[in-house]
Design a protein around this motif. Structure first.
Motif, PDB file in Angstrom:
ATOM      1  N   ARG A 135      28.327 -26.912  -7.514  1.00  0.00           N
ATOM      2  CA  ARG A 135      28.066 -25.733  -8.343  1.00  0.00           C
ATOM      3  C   ARG A 135      26.943 -24.876  -7.764  1.00  0.00           C
ATOM      4  N   HIS A 136      26.112 -25.487  -6.911  1.00  0.00           N
ATOM      5  CA  HIS A 136      25.005 -24.771  -6.288  1.00  0.00           C
ATOM      6  C   HIS A 136      25.191 -24.618  -4.777  1.00  0.00           C
ATOM      7  N   GLY A 137      26.417 -24.738  -4.308  1.00  0.00           N
ATOM      8  CA  GLY A 137      26.712 -24.463  -2.901  1.00  0.00           C
ATOM      9  C   GLY A 137      26.322 -25.549  -1.931  1.00  0.00           C
ATOM     10  N   VAL A 138      25.992 -26.735  -2.429  1.00  0.00           N
ATOM     11  CA  VAL A 138      25.598 -27.847  -1.568  1.00  0.00           C
ATOM     12  C   VAL A 138      26.844 -28.633  -1.157  1.00  0.00           C
ATOM     13  N   THR A 139      27.021 -28.818   0.145  1.00  0.00           N
ATOM     14  CA  THR A 139      28.191 -29.544   0.636  1.00  0.00           C
ATOM     15  C   THR A 139      27.834 -30.886   1.261  1.00  0.00           C
ATOM     16  N   THR A 140      26.534 -31.126   1.518  1.00  0.00           N
ATOM     17  CA  THR A 140      26.079 -32.386   2.113  1.00  0.00           C
ATOM     18  C   THR A 140      24.816 -32.847   1.395  1.00  0.00           C
ATOM     19  N   VAL A 141      24.795 -34.127   1.029  1.00  0.00           N
ATOM     20  CA  VAL A 141      23.637 -34.708   0.342  1.00  0.00           C
ATOM     21  C   VAL A 141      23.218 -35.979   1.064  1.00  0.00           C
ATOM     22  N   PHE A 142      21.929 -36.094   1.385  1.00  0.00           N
ATOM     23  CA  PHE A 142      21.360 -37.342   1.880  1.00  0.00           C
ATOM     24  C   PHE A 142      20.734 -38.028   0.666  1.00  0.00           C
ATOM     25  N   ASP A 143      21.343 -39.124   0.227  1.00  0.00           N
ATOM     26  CA  ASP A 143      20.926 -39.730  -1.032  1.00  0.00           C
ATOM     27  C   ASP A 143      20.167 -41.035  -0.810  1.00  0.00           C
ATOM     28  N   HIS A 144      19.133 -41.207  -1.606  1.00  0.00           N
ATOM     29  CA  HIS A 144      18.238 -42.366  -1.554  1.00  0.00           C
ATOM     30  C   HIS A 144      18.378 -43.057  -2.896  1.00  0.00           C
ATOM     31  N   SER A 145      19.140 -44.150  -2.955  1.00  0.00           N
ATOM     32  CA  SER A 145      19.556 -44.725  -4.234  1.00  0.00           C
ATOM     33  C   SER A 145      18.741 -45.951  -4.623  1.00  0.00           C
ATOM     34  N   ALA A 146      18.618 -46.162  -5.935  1.00  0.00           N
ATOM     35  CA  ALA A 146      17.935 -47.344  -6.463  1.00  0.00           C
ATOM     36  C   ALA A 146      18.590 -47.738  -7.779  1.00  0.00           C
ATOM     37  N   SER A 147      19.019 -48.980  -7.874  1.00  0.00           N
ATOM     38  CA  SER A 147      19.590 -49.531  -9.113  1.00  0.00           C
ATOM     39  C   SER A 147      19.388 -51.040  -9.026  1.00  0.00           C
ATOM     40  N   MET A 148      18.211 -51.495  -9.424  1.00  0.00           N
ATOM     41  CA  MET A 148      17.787 -52.860  -9.132  1.00  0.00           C
ATOM     42  C   MET A 148      18.635 -53.939  -9.800  1.00  0.00           C
ATOM     43  N   SER A 149      19.377 -53.578 -10.841  1.00  0.00           N
ATOM     44  CA  SER A 149      20.287 -54.539 -11.466  1.00  0.00           C
ATOM     45  C   SER A 149      21.712 -54.389 -10.954  1.00  0.00           C
ATOM     46  N   CYS A 150      21.905 -53.469 -10.034  1.00  0.00           N
ATOM     47  CA  CYS A 150      23.229 -53.226  -9.458  1.00  0.00           C
ATOM     48  C   CYS A 150      23.036 -52.855  -7.995  1.00  0.00           C
ATOM     49  N   VAL A 151      22.908 -53.872  -7.148  1.00  0.00           N
ATOM     50  CA  VAL A 151      22.602 -53.628  -5.738  1.00  0.00           C
ATOM     51  C   VAL A 151      23.859 -53.706  -4.881  1.00  0.00           C
ATOM     52  N   ARG A 152      24.452 -54.897  -4.819  1.00  0.00           N
ATOM     53  CA  ARG A 152      25.604 -55.082  -3.942  1.00  0.00           C
ATOM     54  C   ARG A 152      26.796 -54.259  -4.427  1.00  0.00           C
ATOM     55  N   GLY A 153      27.331 -53.477  -3.520  1.00  0.00           N
ATOM     56  CA  GLY A 153      28.457 -52.602  -3.841  1.00  0.00           C
ATOM     57  C   GLY A 153      28.039 -51.243  -4.359  1.00  0.00           C
ATOM     58  N   SER A 154      26.744 -51.027  -4.567  1.00  0.00           N
ATOM     59  CA  SER A 154      26.307 -49.751  -5.127  1.00  0.00           C
ATOM     60  C   SER A 154      26.562 -48.594  -4.170  1.00  0.00           C
ATOM     61  N   LEU A 155      26.423 -48.808  -2.870  1.00  0.00           N
ATOM     62  CA  LEU A 155      26.664 -47.732  -1.918  1.00  0.00           C
ATOM     63  C   LEU A 155      28.147 -47.379  -1.825  1.00  0.00           C
ATOM     64  N   ASP A 156      29.015 -48.357  -2.038  1.00  0.00           N
ATOM     65  CA  ASP A 156      30.447 -48.051  -2.089  1.00  0.00           C
ATOM     66  C   ASP A 156      30.778 -47.200  -3.309  1.00  0.00           C
ATOM     67  N   ILE A 157      30.085 -47.445  -4.419  1.00  0.00           N
ATOM     68  CA  ILE A 157      30.275 -46.611  -5.608  1.00  0.00           C
ATOM     69  C   ILE A 157      29.911 -45.165  -5.289  1.00  0.00           C
ATOM     70  N   LEU A 158      28.782 -44.979  -4.618  1.00  0.00           N
ATOM     71  CA  LEU A 158      28.376 -43.634  -4.232  1.00  0.00           C
ATOM     72  C   LEU A 158      29.375 -43.020  -3.252  1.00  0.00           C
ATOM     73  N   ALA A 159      29.788 -43.804  -2.260  1.00  0.00           N
ATOM     74  CA  ALA A 159      30.711 -43.286  -1.247  1.00  0.00           C
ATOM     75  C   ALA A 159      32.023 -42.836  -1.871  1.00  0.00           C
ATOM     76  N   ASP A 160      32.524 -43.580  -2.844  1.00  0.00           N
ATOM     77  CA  ASP A 160      33.759 -43.194  -3.529  1.00  0.00           C
ATOM     78  C   ASP A 160      33.598 -41.847  -4.227  1.00  0.00           C
ATOM     79  N   ALA A 161      32.414 -41.608  -4.796  1.00  0.00           N
ATOM     80  CA  ALA A 161      32.158 -40.326  -5.453  1.00  0.00           C
ATOM     81  C   ALA A 161      32.164 -39.193  -4.436  1.00  0.00           C
ATOM     82  N   PHE A 162      31.510 -39.395  -3.292  1.00  0.00           N
ATOM     83  CA  PHE A 162      31.508 -38.374  -2.248  1.00  0.00           C
ATOM     84  C   PHE A 162      32.935 -38.070  -1.787  1.00  0.00           C
TER      85      PHE A 162
END
Length: 463
Positions: A135-162
């Protein structure tokens, strides 16, 4: 050929055709390309030609559309090099106590929040956060994620969204010893490879190995900050991290980070990374508000990616980024928003305001951002033929003449809120007519509201 009317009825056809053109606007890349009335031809995900409107129209094939932007700006897609998608539902959350300093902000807001994030909420945060980016014209995001109760597989969740939104991302998990420590920070907080930090490392390493050549989503080794990483842990990171895997870390954000490193015998937070062999041209260092002269020398020698986050720094009251000593940097949001034009405006207003050198701001916003993107996605960045087609058209109609020299001024004082008229990612029109084209964002809202309420309840009960 036809002219797009941007109606909901023809939405699917524009997204699905092999080729289209965007034109009748000011085409500029901030790096020397400037056409007062130009157009961009896109086919098979790549930019085929940039030229005048008549020339591009003549190149269109049967069934390919000409999207008339009515005199607006046609720019490369924006890049946000430091973001926190997991913070999307933090709006309105009251900290769990007073926050007189930066440490208290972490301990009473951000760390309790990332402690109670679960996989469904992380997924929704990513999807809706990336919709807001489009919505703001951004096509690439470098994301720094933290979810201490949900670690393993969390980056795949993000990747699926991308992938579901057709956007590029460089993503990582925020490794920190605070999960193993009785106190949230301090040297010796955990032994090398303690269970929590080992899980963080494995998530980063596994994702990076599986996505090294992915055209859309790639990985990095996420580190929270020096002051939450013990000597033993950094030494262990140096052993397990492949040489060509970049790090992404908060560095010198608050004075406490500088003090922590000096107490350990280092000249500063950058010096500590350097002496552990974790600093090179692909390292992503966010903030760098509190650094020493030795740190600055390391930055000059190694040329890592330096990311200034003006709105976040102002919000947290951590001090001012010294632009006179750090001439090469890019702008990020640190989770404050997805609006890169507003971030540019804040950089101007928190700097010298009307006395700013717009040429310098333009160099940072366009050229430096393009060069950083190409370090990680070599065939992206810019508007040259052959590049992956990432473009944005801000929802701003210039009434006064636009020139190459005053382009940053039009963004800062004209575009202001950064809303997009149209966004193209990887050769597909992903946002137009006020809507994301390949995801029903409205259908997610009931689920998102329920998730936000549940997250707030878990947060409020956090001990």
């Amino acid at each position: 050929m036809s002219t797009a009317t941007f109606s909901a009825e023809d939405e699917r056809s524009v997204v699905s055709v092999r080729g289209f053109a965007i034109g009748n606007g000011v085409v500029a890349d901030g790096c020397g390309l400037f056409l007062d009335r130009g157009a961009v031809l896109v086919r098979d995900g790549r930019i085929v030609e940039v030229g005048d409107v008549a020339s591009i129209r003549s190149r269109l094939l049967e069934g390919e559309e000409f999207c008339d932007v009515g005199g607006r700006l046609i720019l490369p897609g924006f890049v946000n090099p430091h973001h926190h998608l997991y913070s999307f539902f933090a709006v309105g959350l009251a900290p769990l106590g007073a926050t007189p300093d930066f440490a208290a902000i972490l301990e009473r807001l951000w760390w309790p929040l990332d402690d109670v994030l679960d996989a469904p909420t992380l997924r929704l945060s990513a999807l809706l956060g990336l919709c807001d980016a489009l919505r703001h014209g951004v096509t690439t995001v470098f994301d720094h994620s933290a979810s201490m109760s949900c670690v393993r597989g969390s980056l795949d969740i993000l990747a699926d969204a991308f992938r579901s939104l057709g956007m590029k991302g460089l993503i990582c998990y925020e490794m920190s010893d605070r999960v193993n420590a009785r106190k949230p920070y301090g040297t010796g907080a955990a032994h090398a490879g303690a269970p929590g930090t080992r899980e963080h490392a494995e998530e980063n390493l596994d994702f990076w190995r599986r996505h090294r050549d992915d055209p859309l989503v790639r990985g990095a080794f996420g580190l929270h900050a020096n002051f939450t990483l013990s000597e033993e842990t950094l030494a262990w990171v140096r052993q397990v991290k492949p040489e060509d895997m970049p790090i992404h870390i908060h560095c010198g954000e608050d004075e406490m980070d500088l003090r922590f490193c000096r107490d350990l015998g280092y000249a500063g937070p950058v010096d500590r990374l350097h002496r552990f062999g974790l600093l090179d041209a692909r390292s992503l260092l966010a903030h760098l508000v509190h650094v020493s002269d030795v740190d600055l020398a390391h930055l000059e020698c190694n040329q890592p990616v330096v990311i200034w986050n003006p709105e976040s720094n102002a919000n947290n009251g951590v001090g001012r980024f010294n632009r006179k000593k750090l001439s090469r940097y890019v702008l990020g949001t640190d989770g404050m928003s997805c609006d890169m034009i507003q971030t540019l405006r804040s950089a101007c207003l928190l700097g010298e305001g009307s006395r700013e050198d717009f040429r310098e701001l333009g160099r940072i916003f366009f050229a430096e951002s393009r060069d950083v993107l190409r370090r990680f996605f070599p065939d992206s960045g810019g508007l040259e033929p052959g590049r992956r087609a990432d473009l944005t058209v801000p929802e701003y109609l210039p009434l006064t003449p636009v020139t190459e020299a005053n382009l940053p001024g039009h963004l800062i004082y004209g575009a202001r809120n950064g809303r997009a008229f149209l966004t193209v990612g990887d050769g597909r029109i992903l946002f137009r007519d006020g809507r994301v084209t390949i995801l029903d964002e409205e259908a997610l809202l009931p689920e998102a509201m329920a998730a936000a309420r549940a997250l707030e309840e878990r947060f409020s009960r956090h001990a």
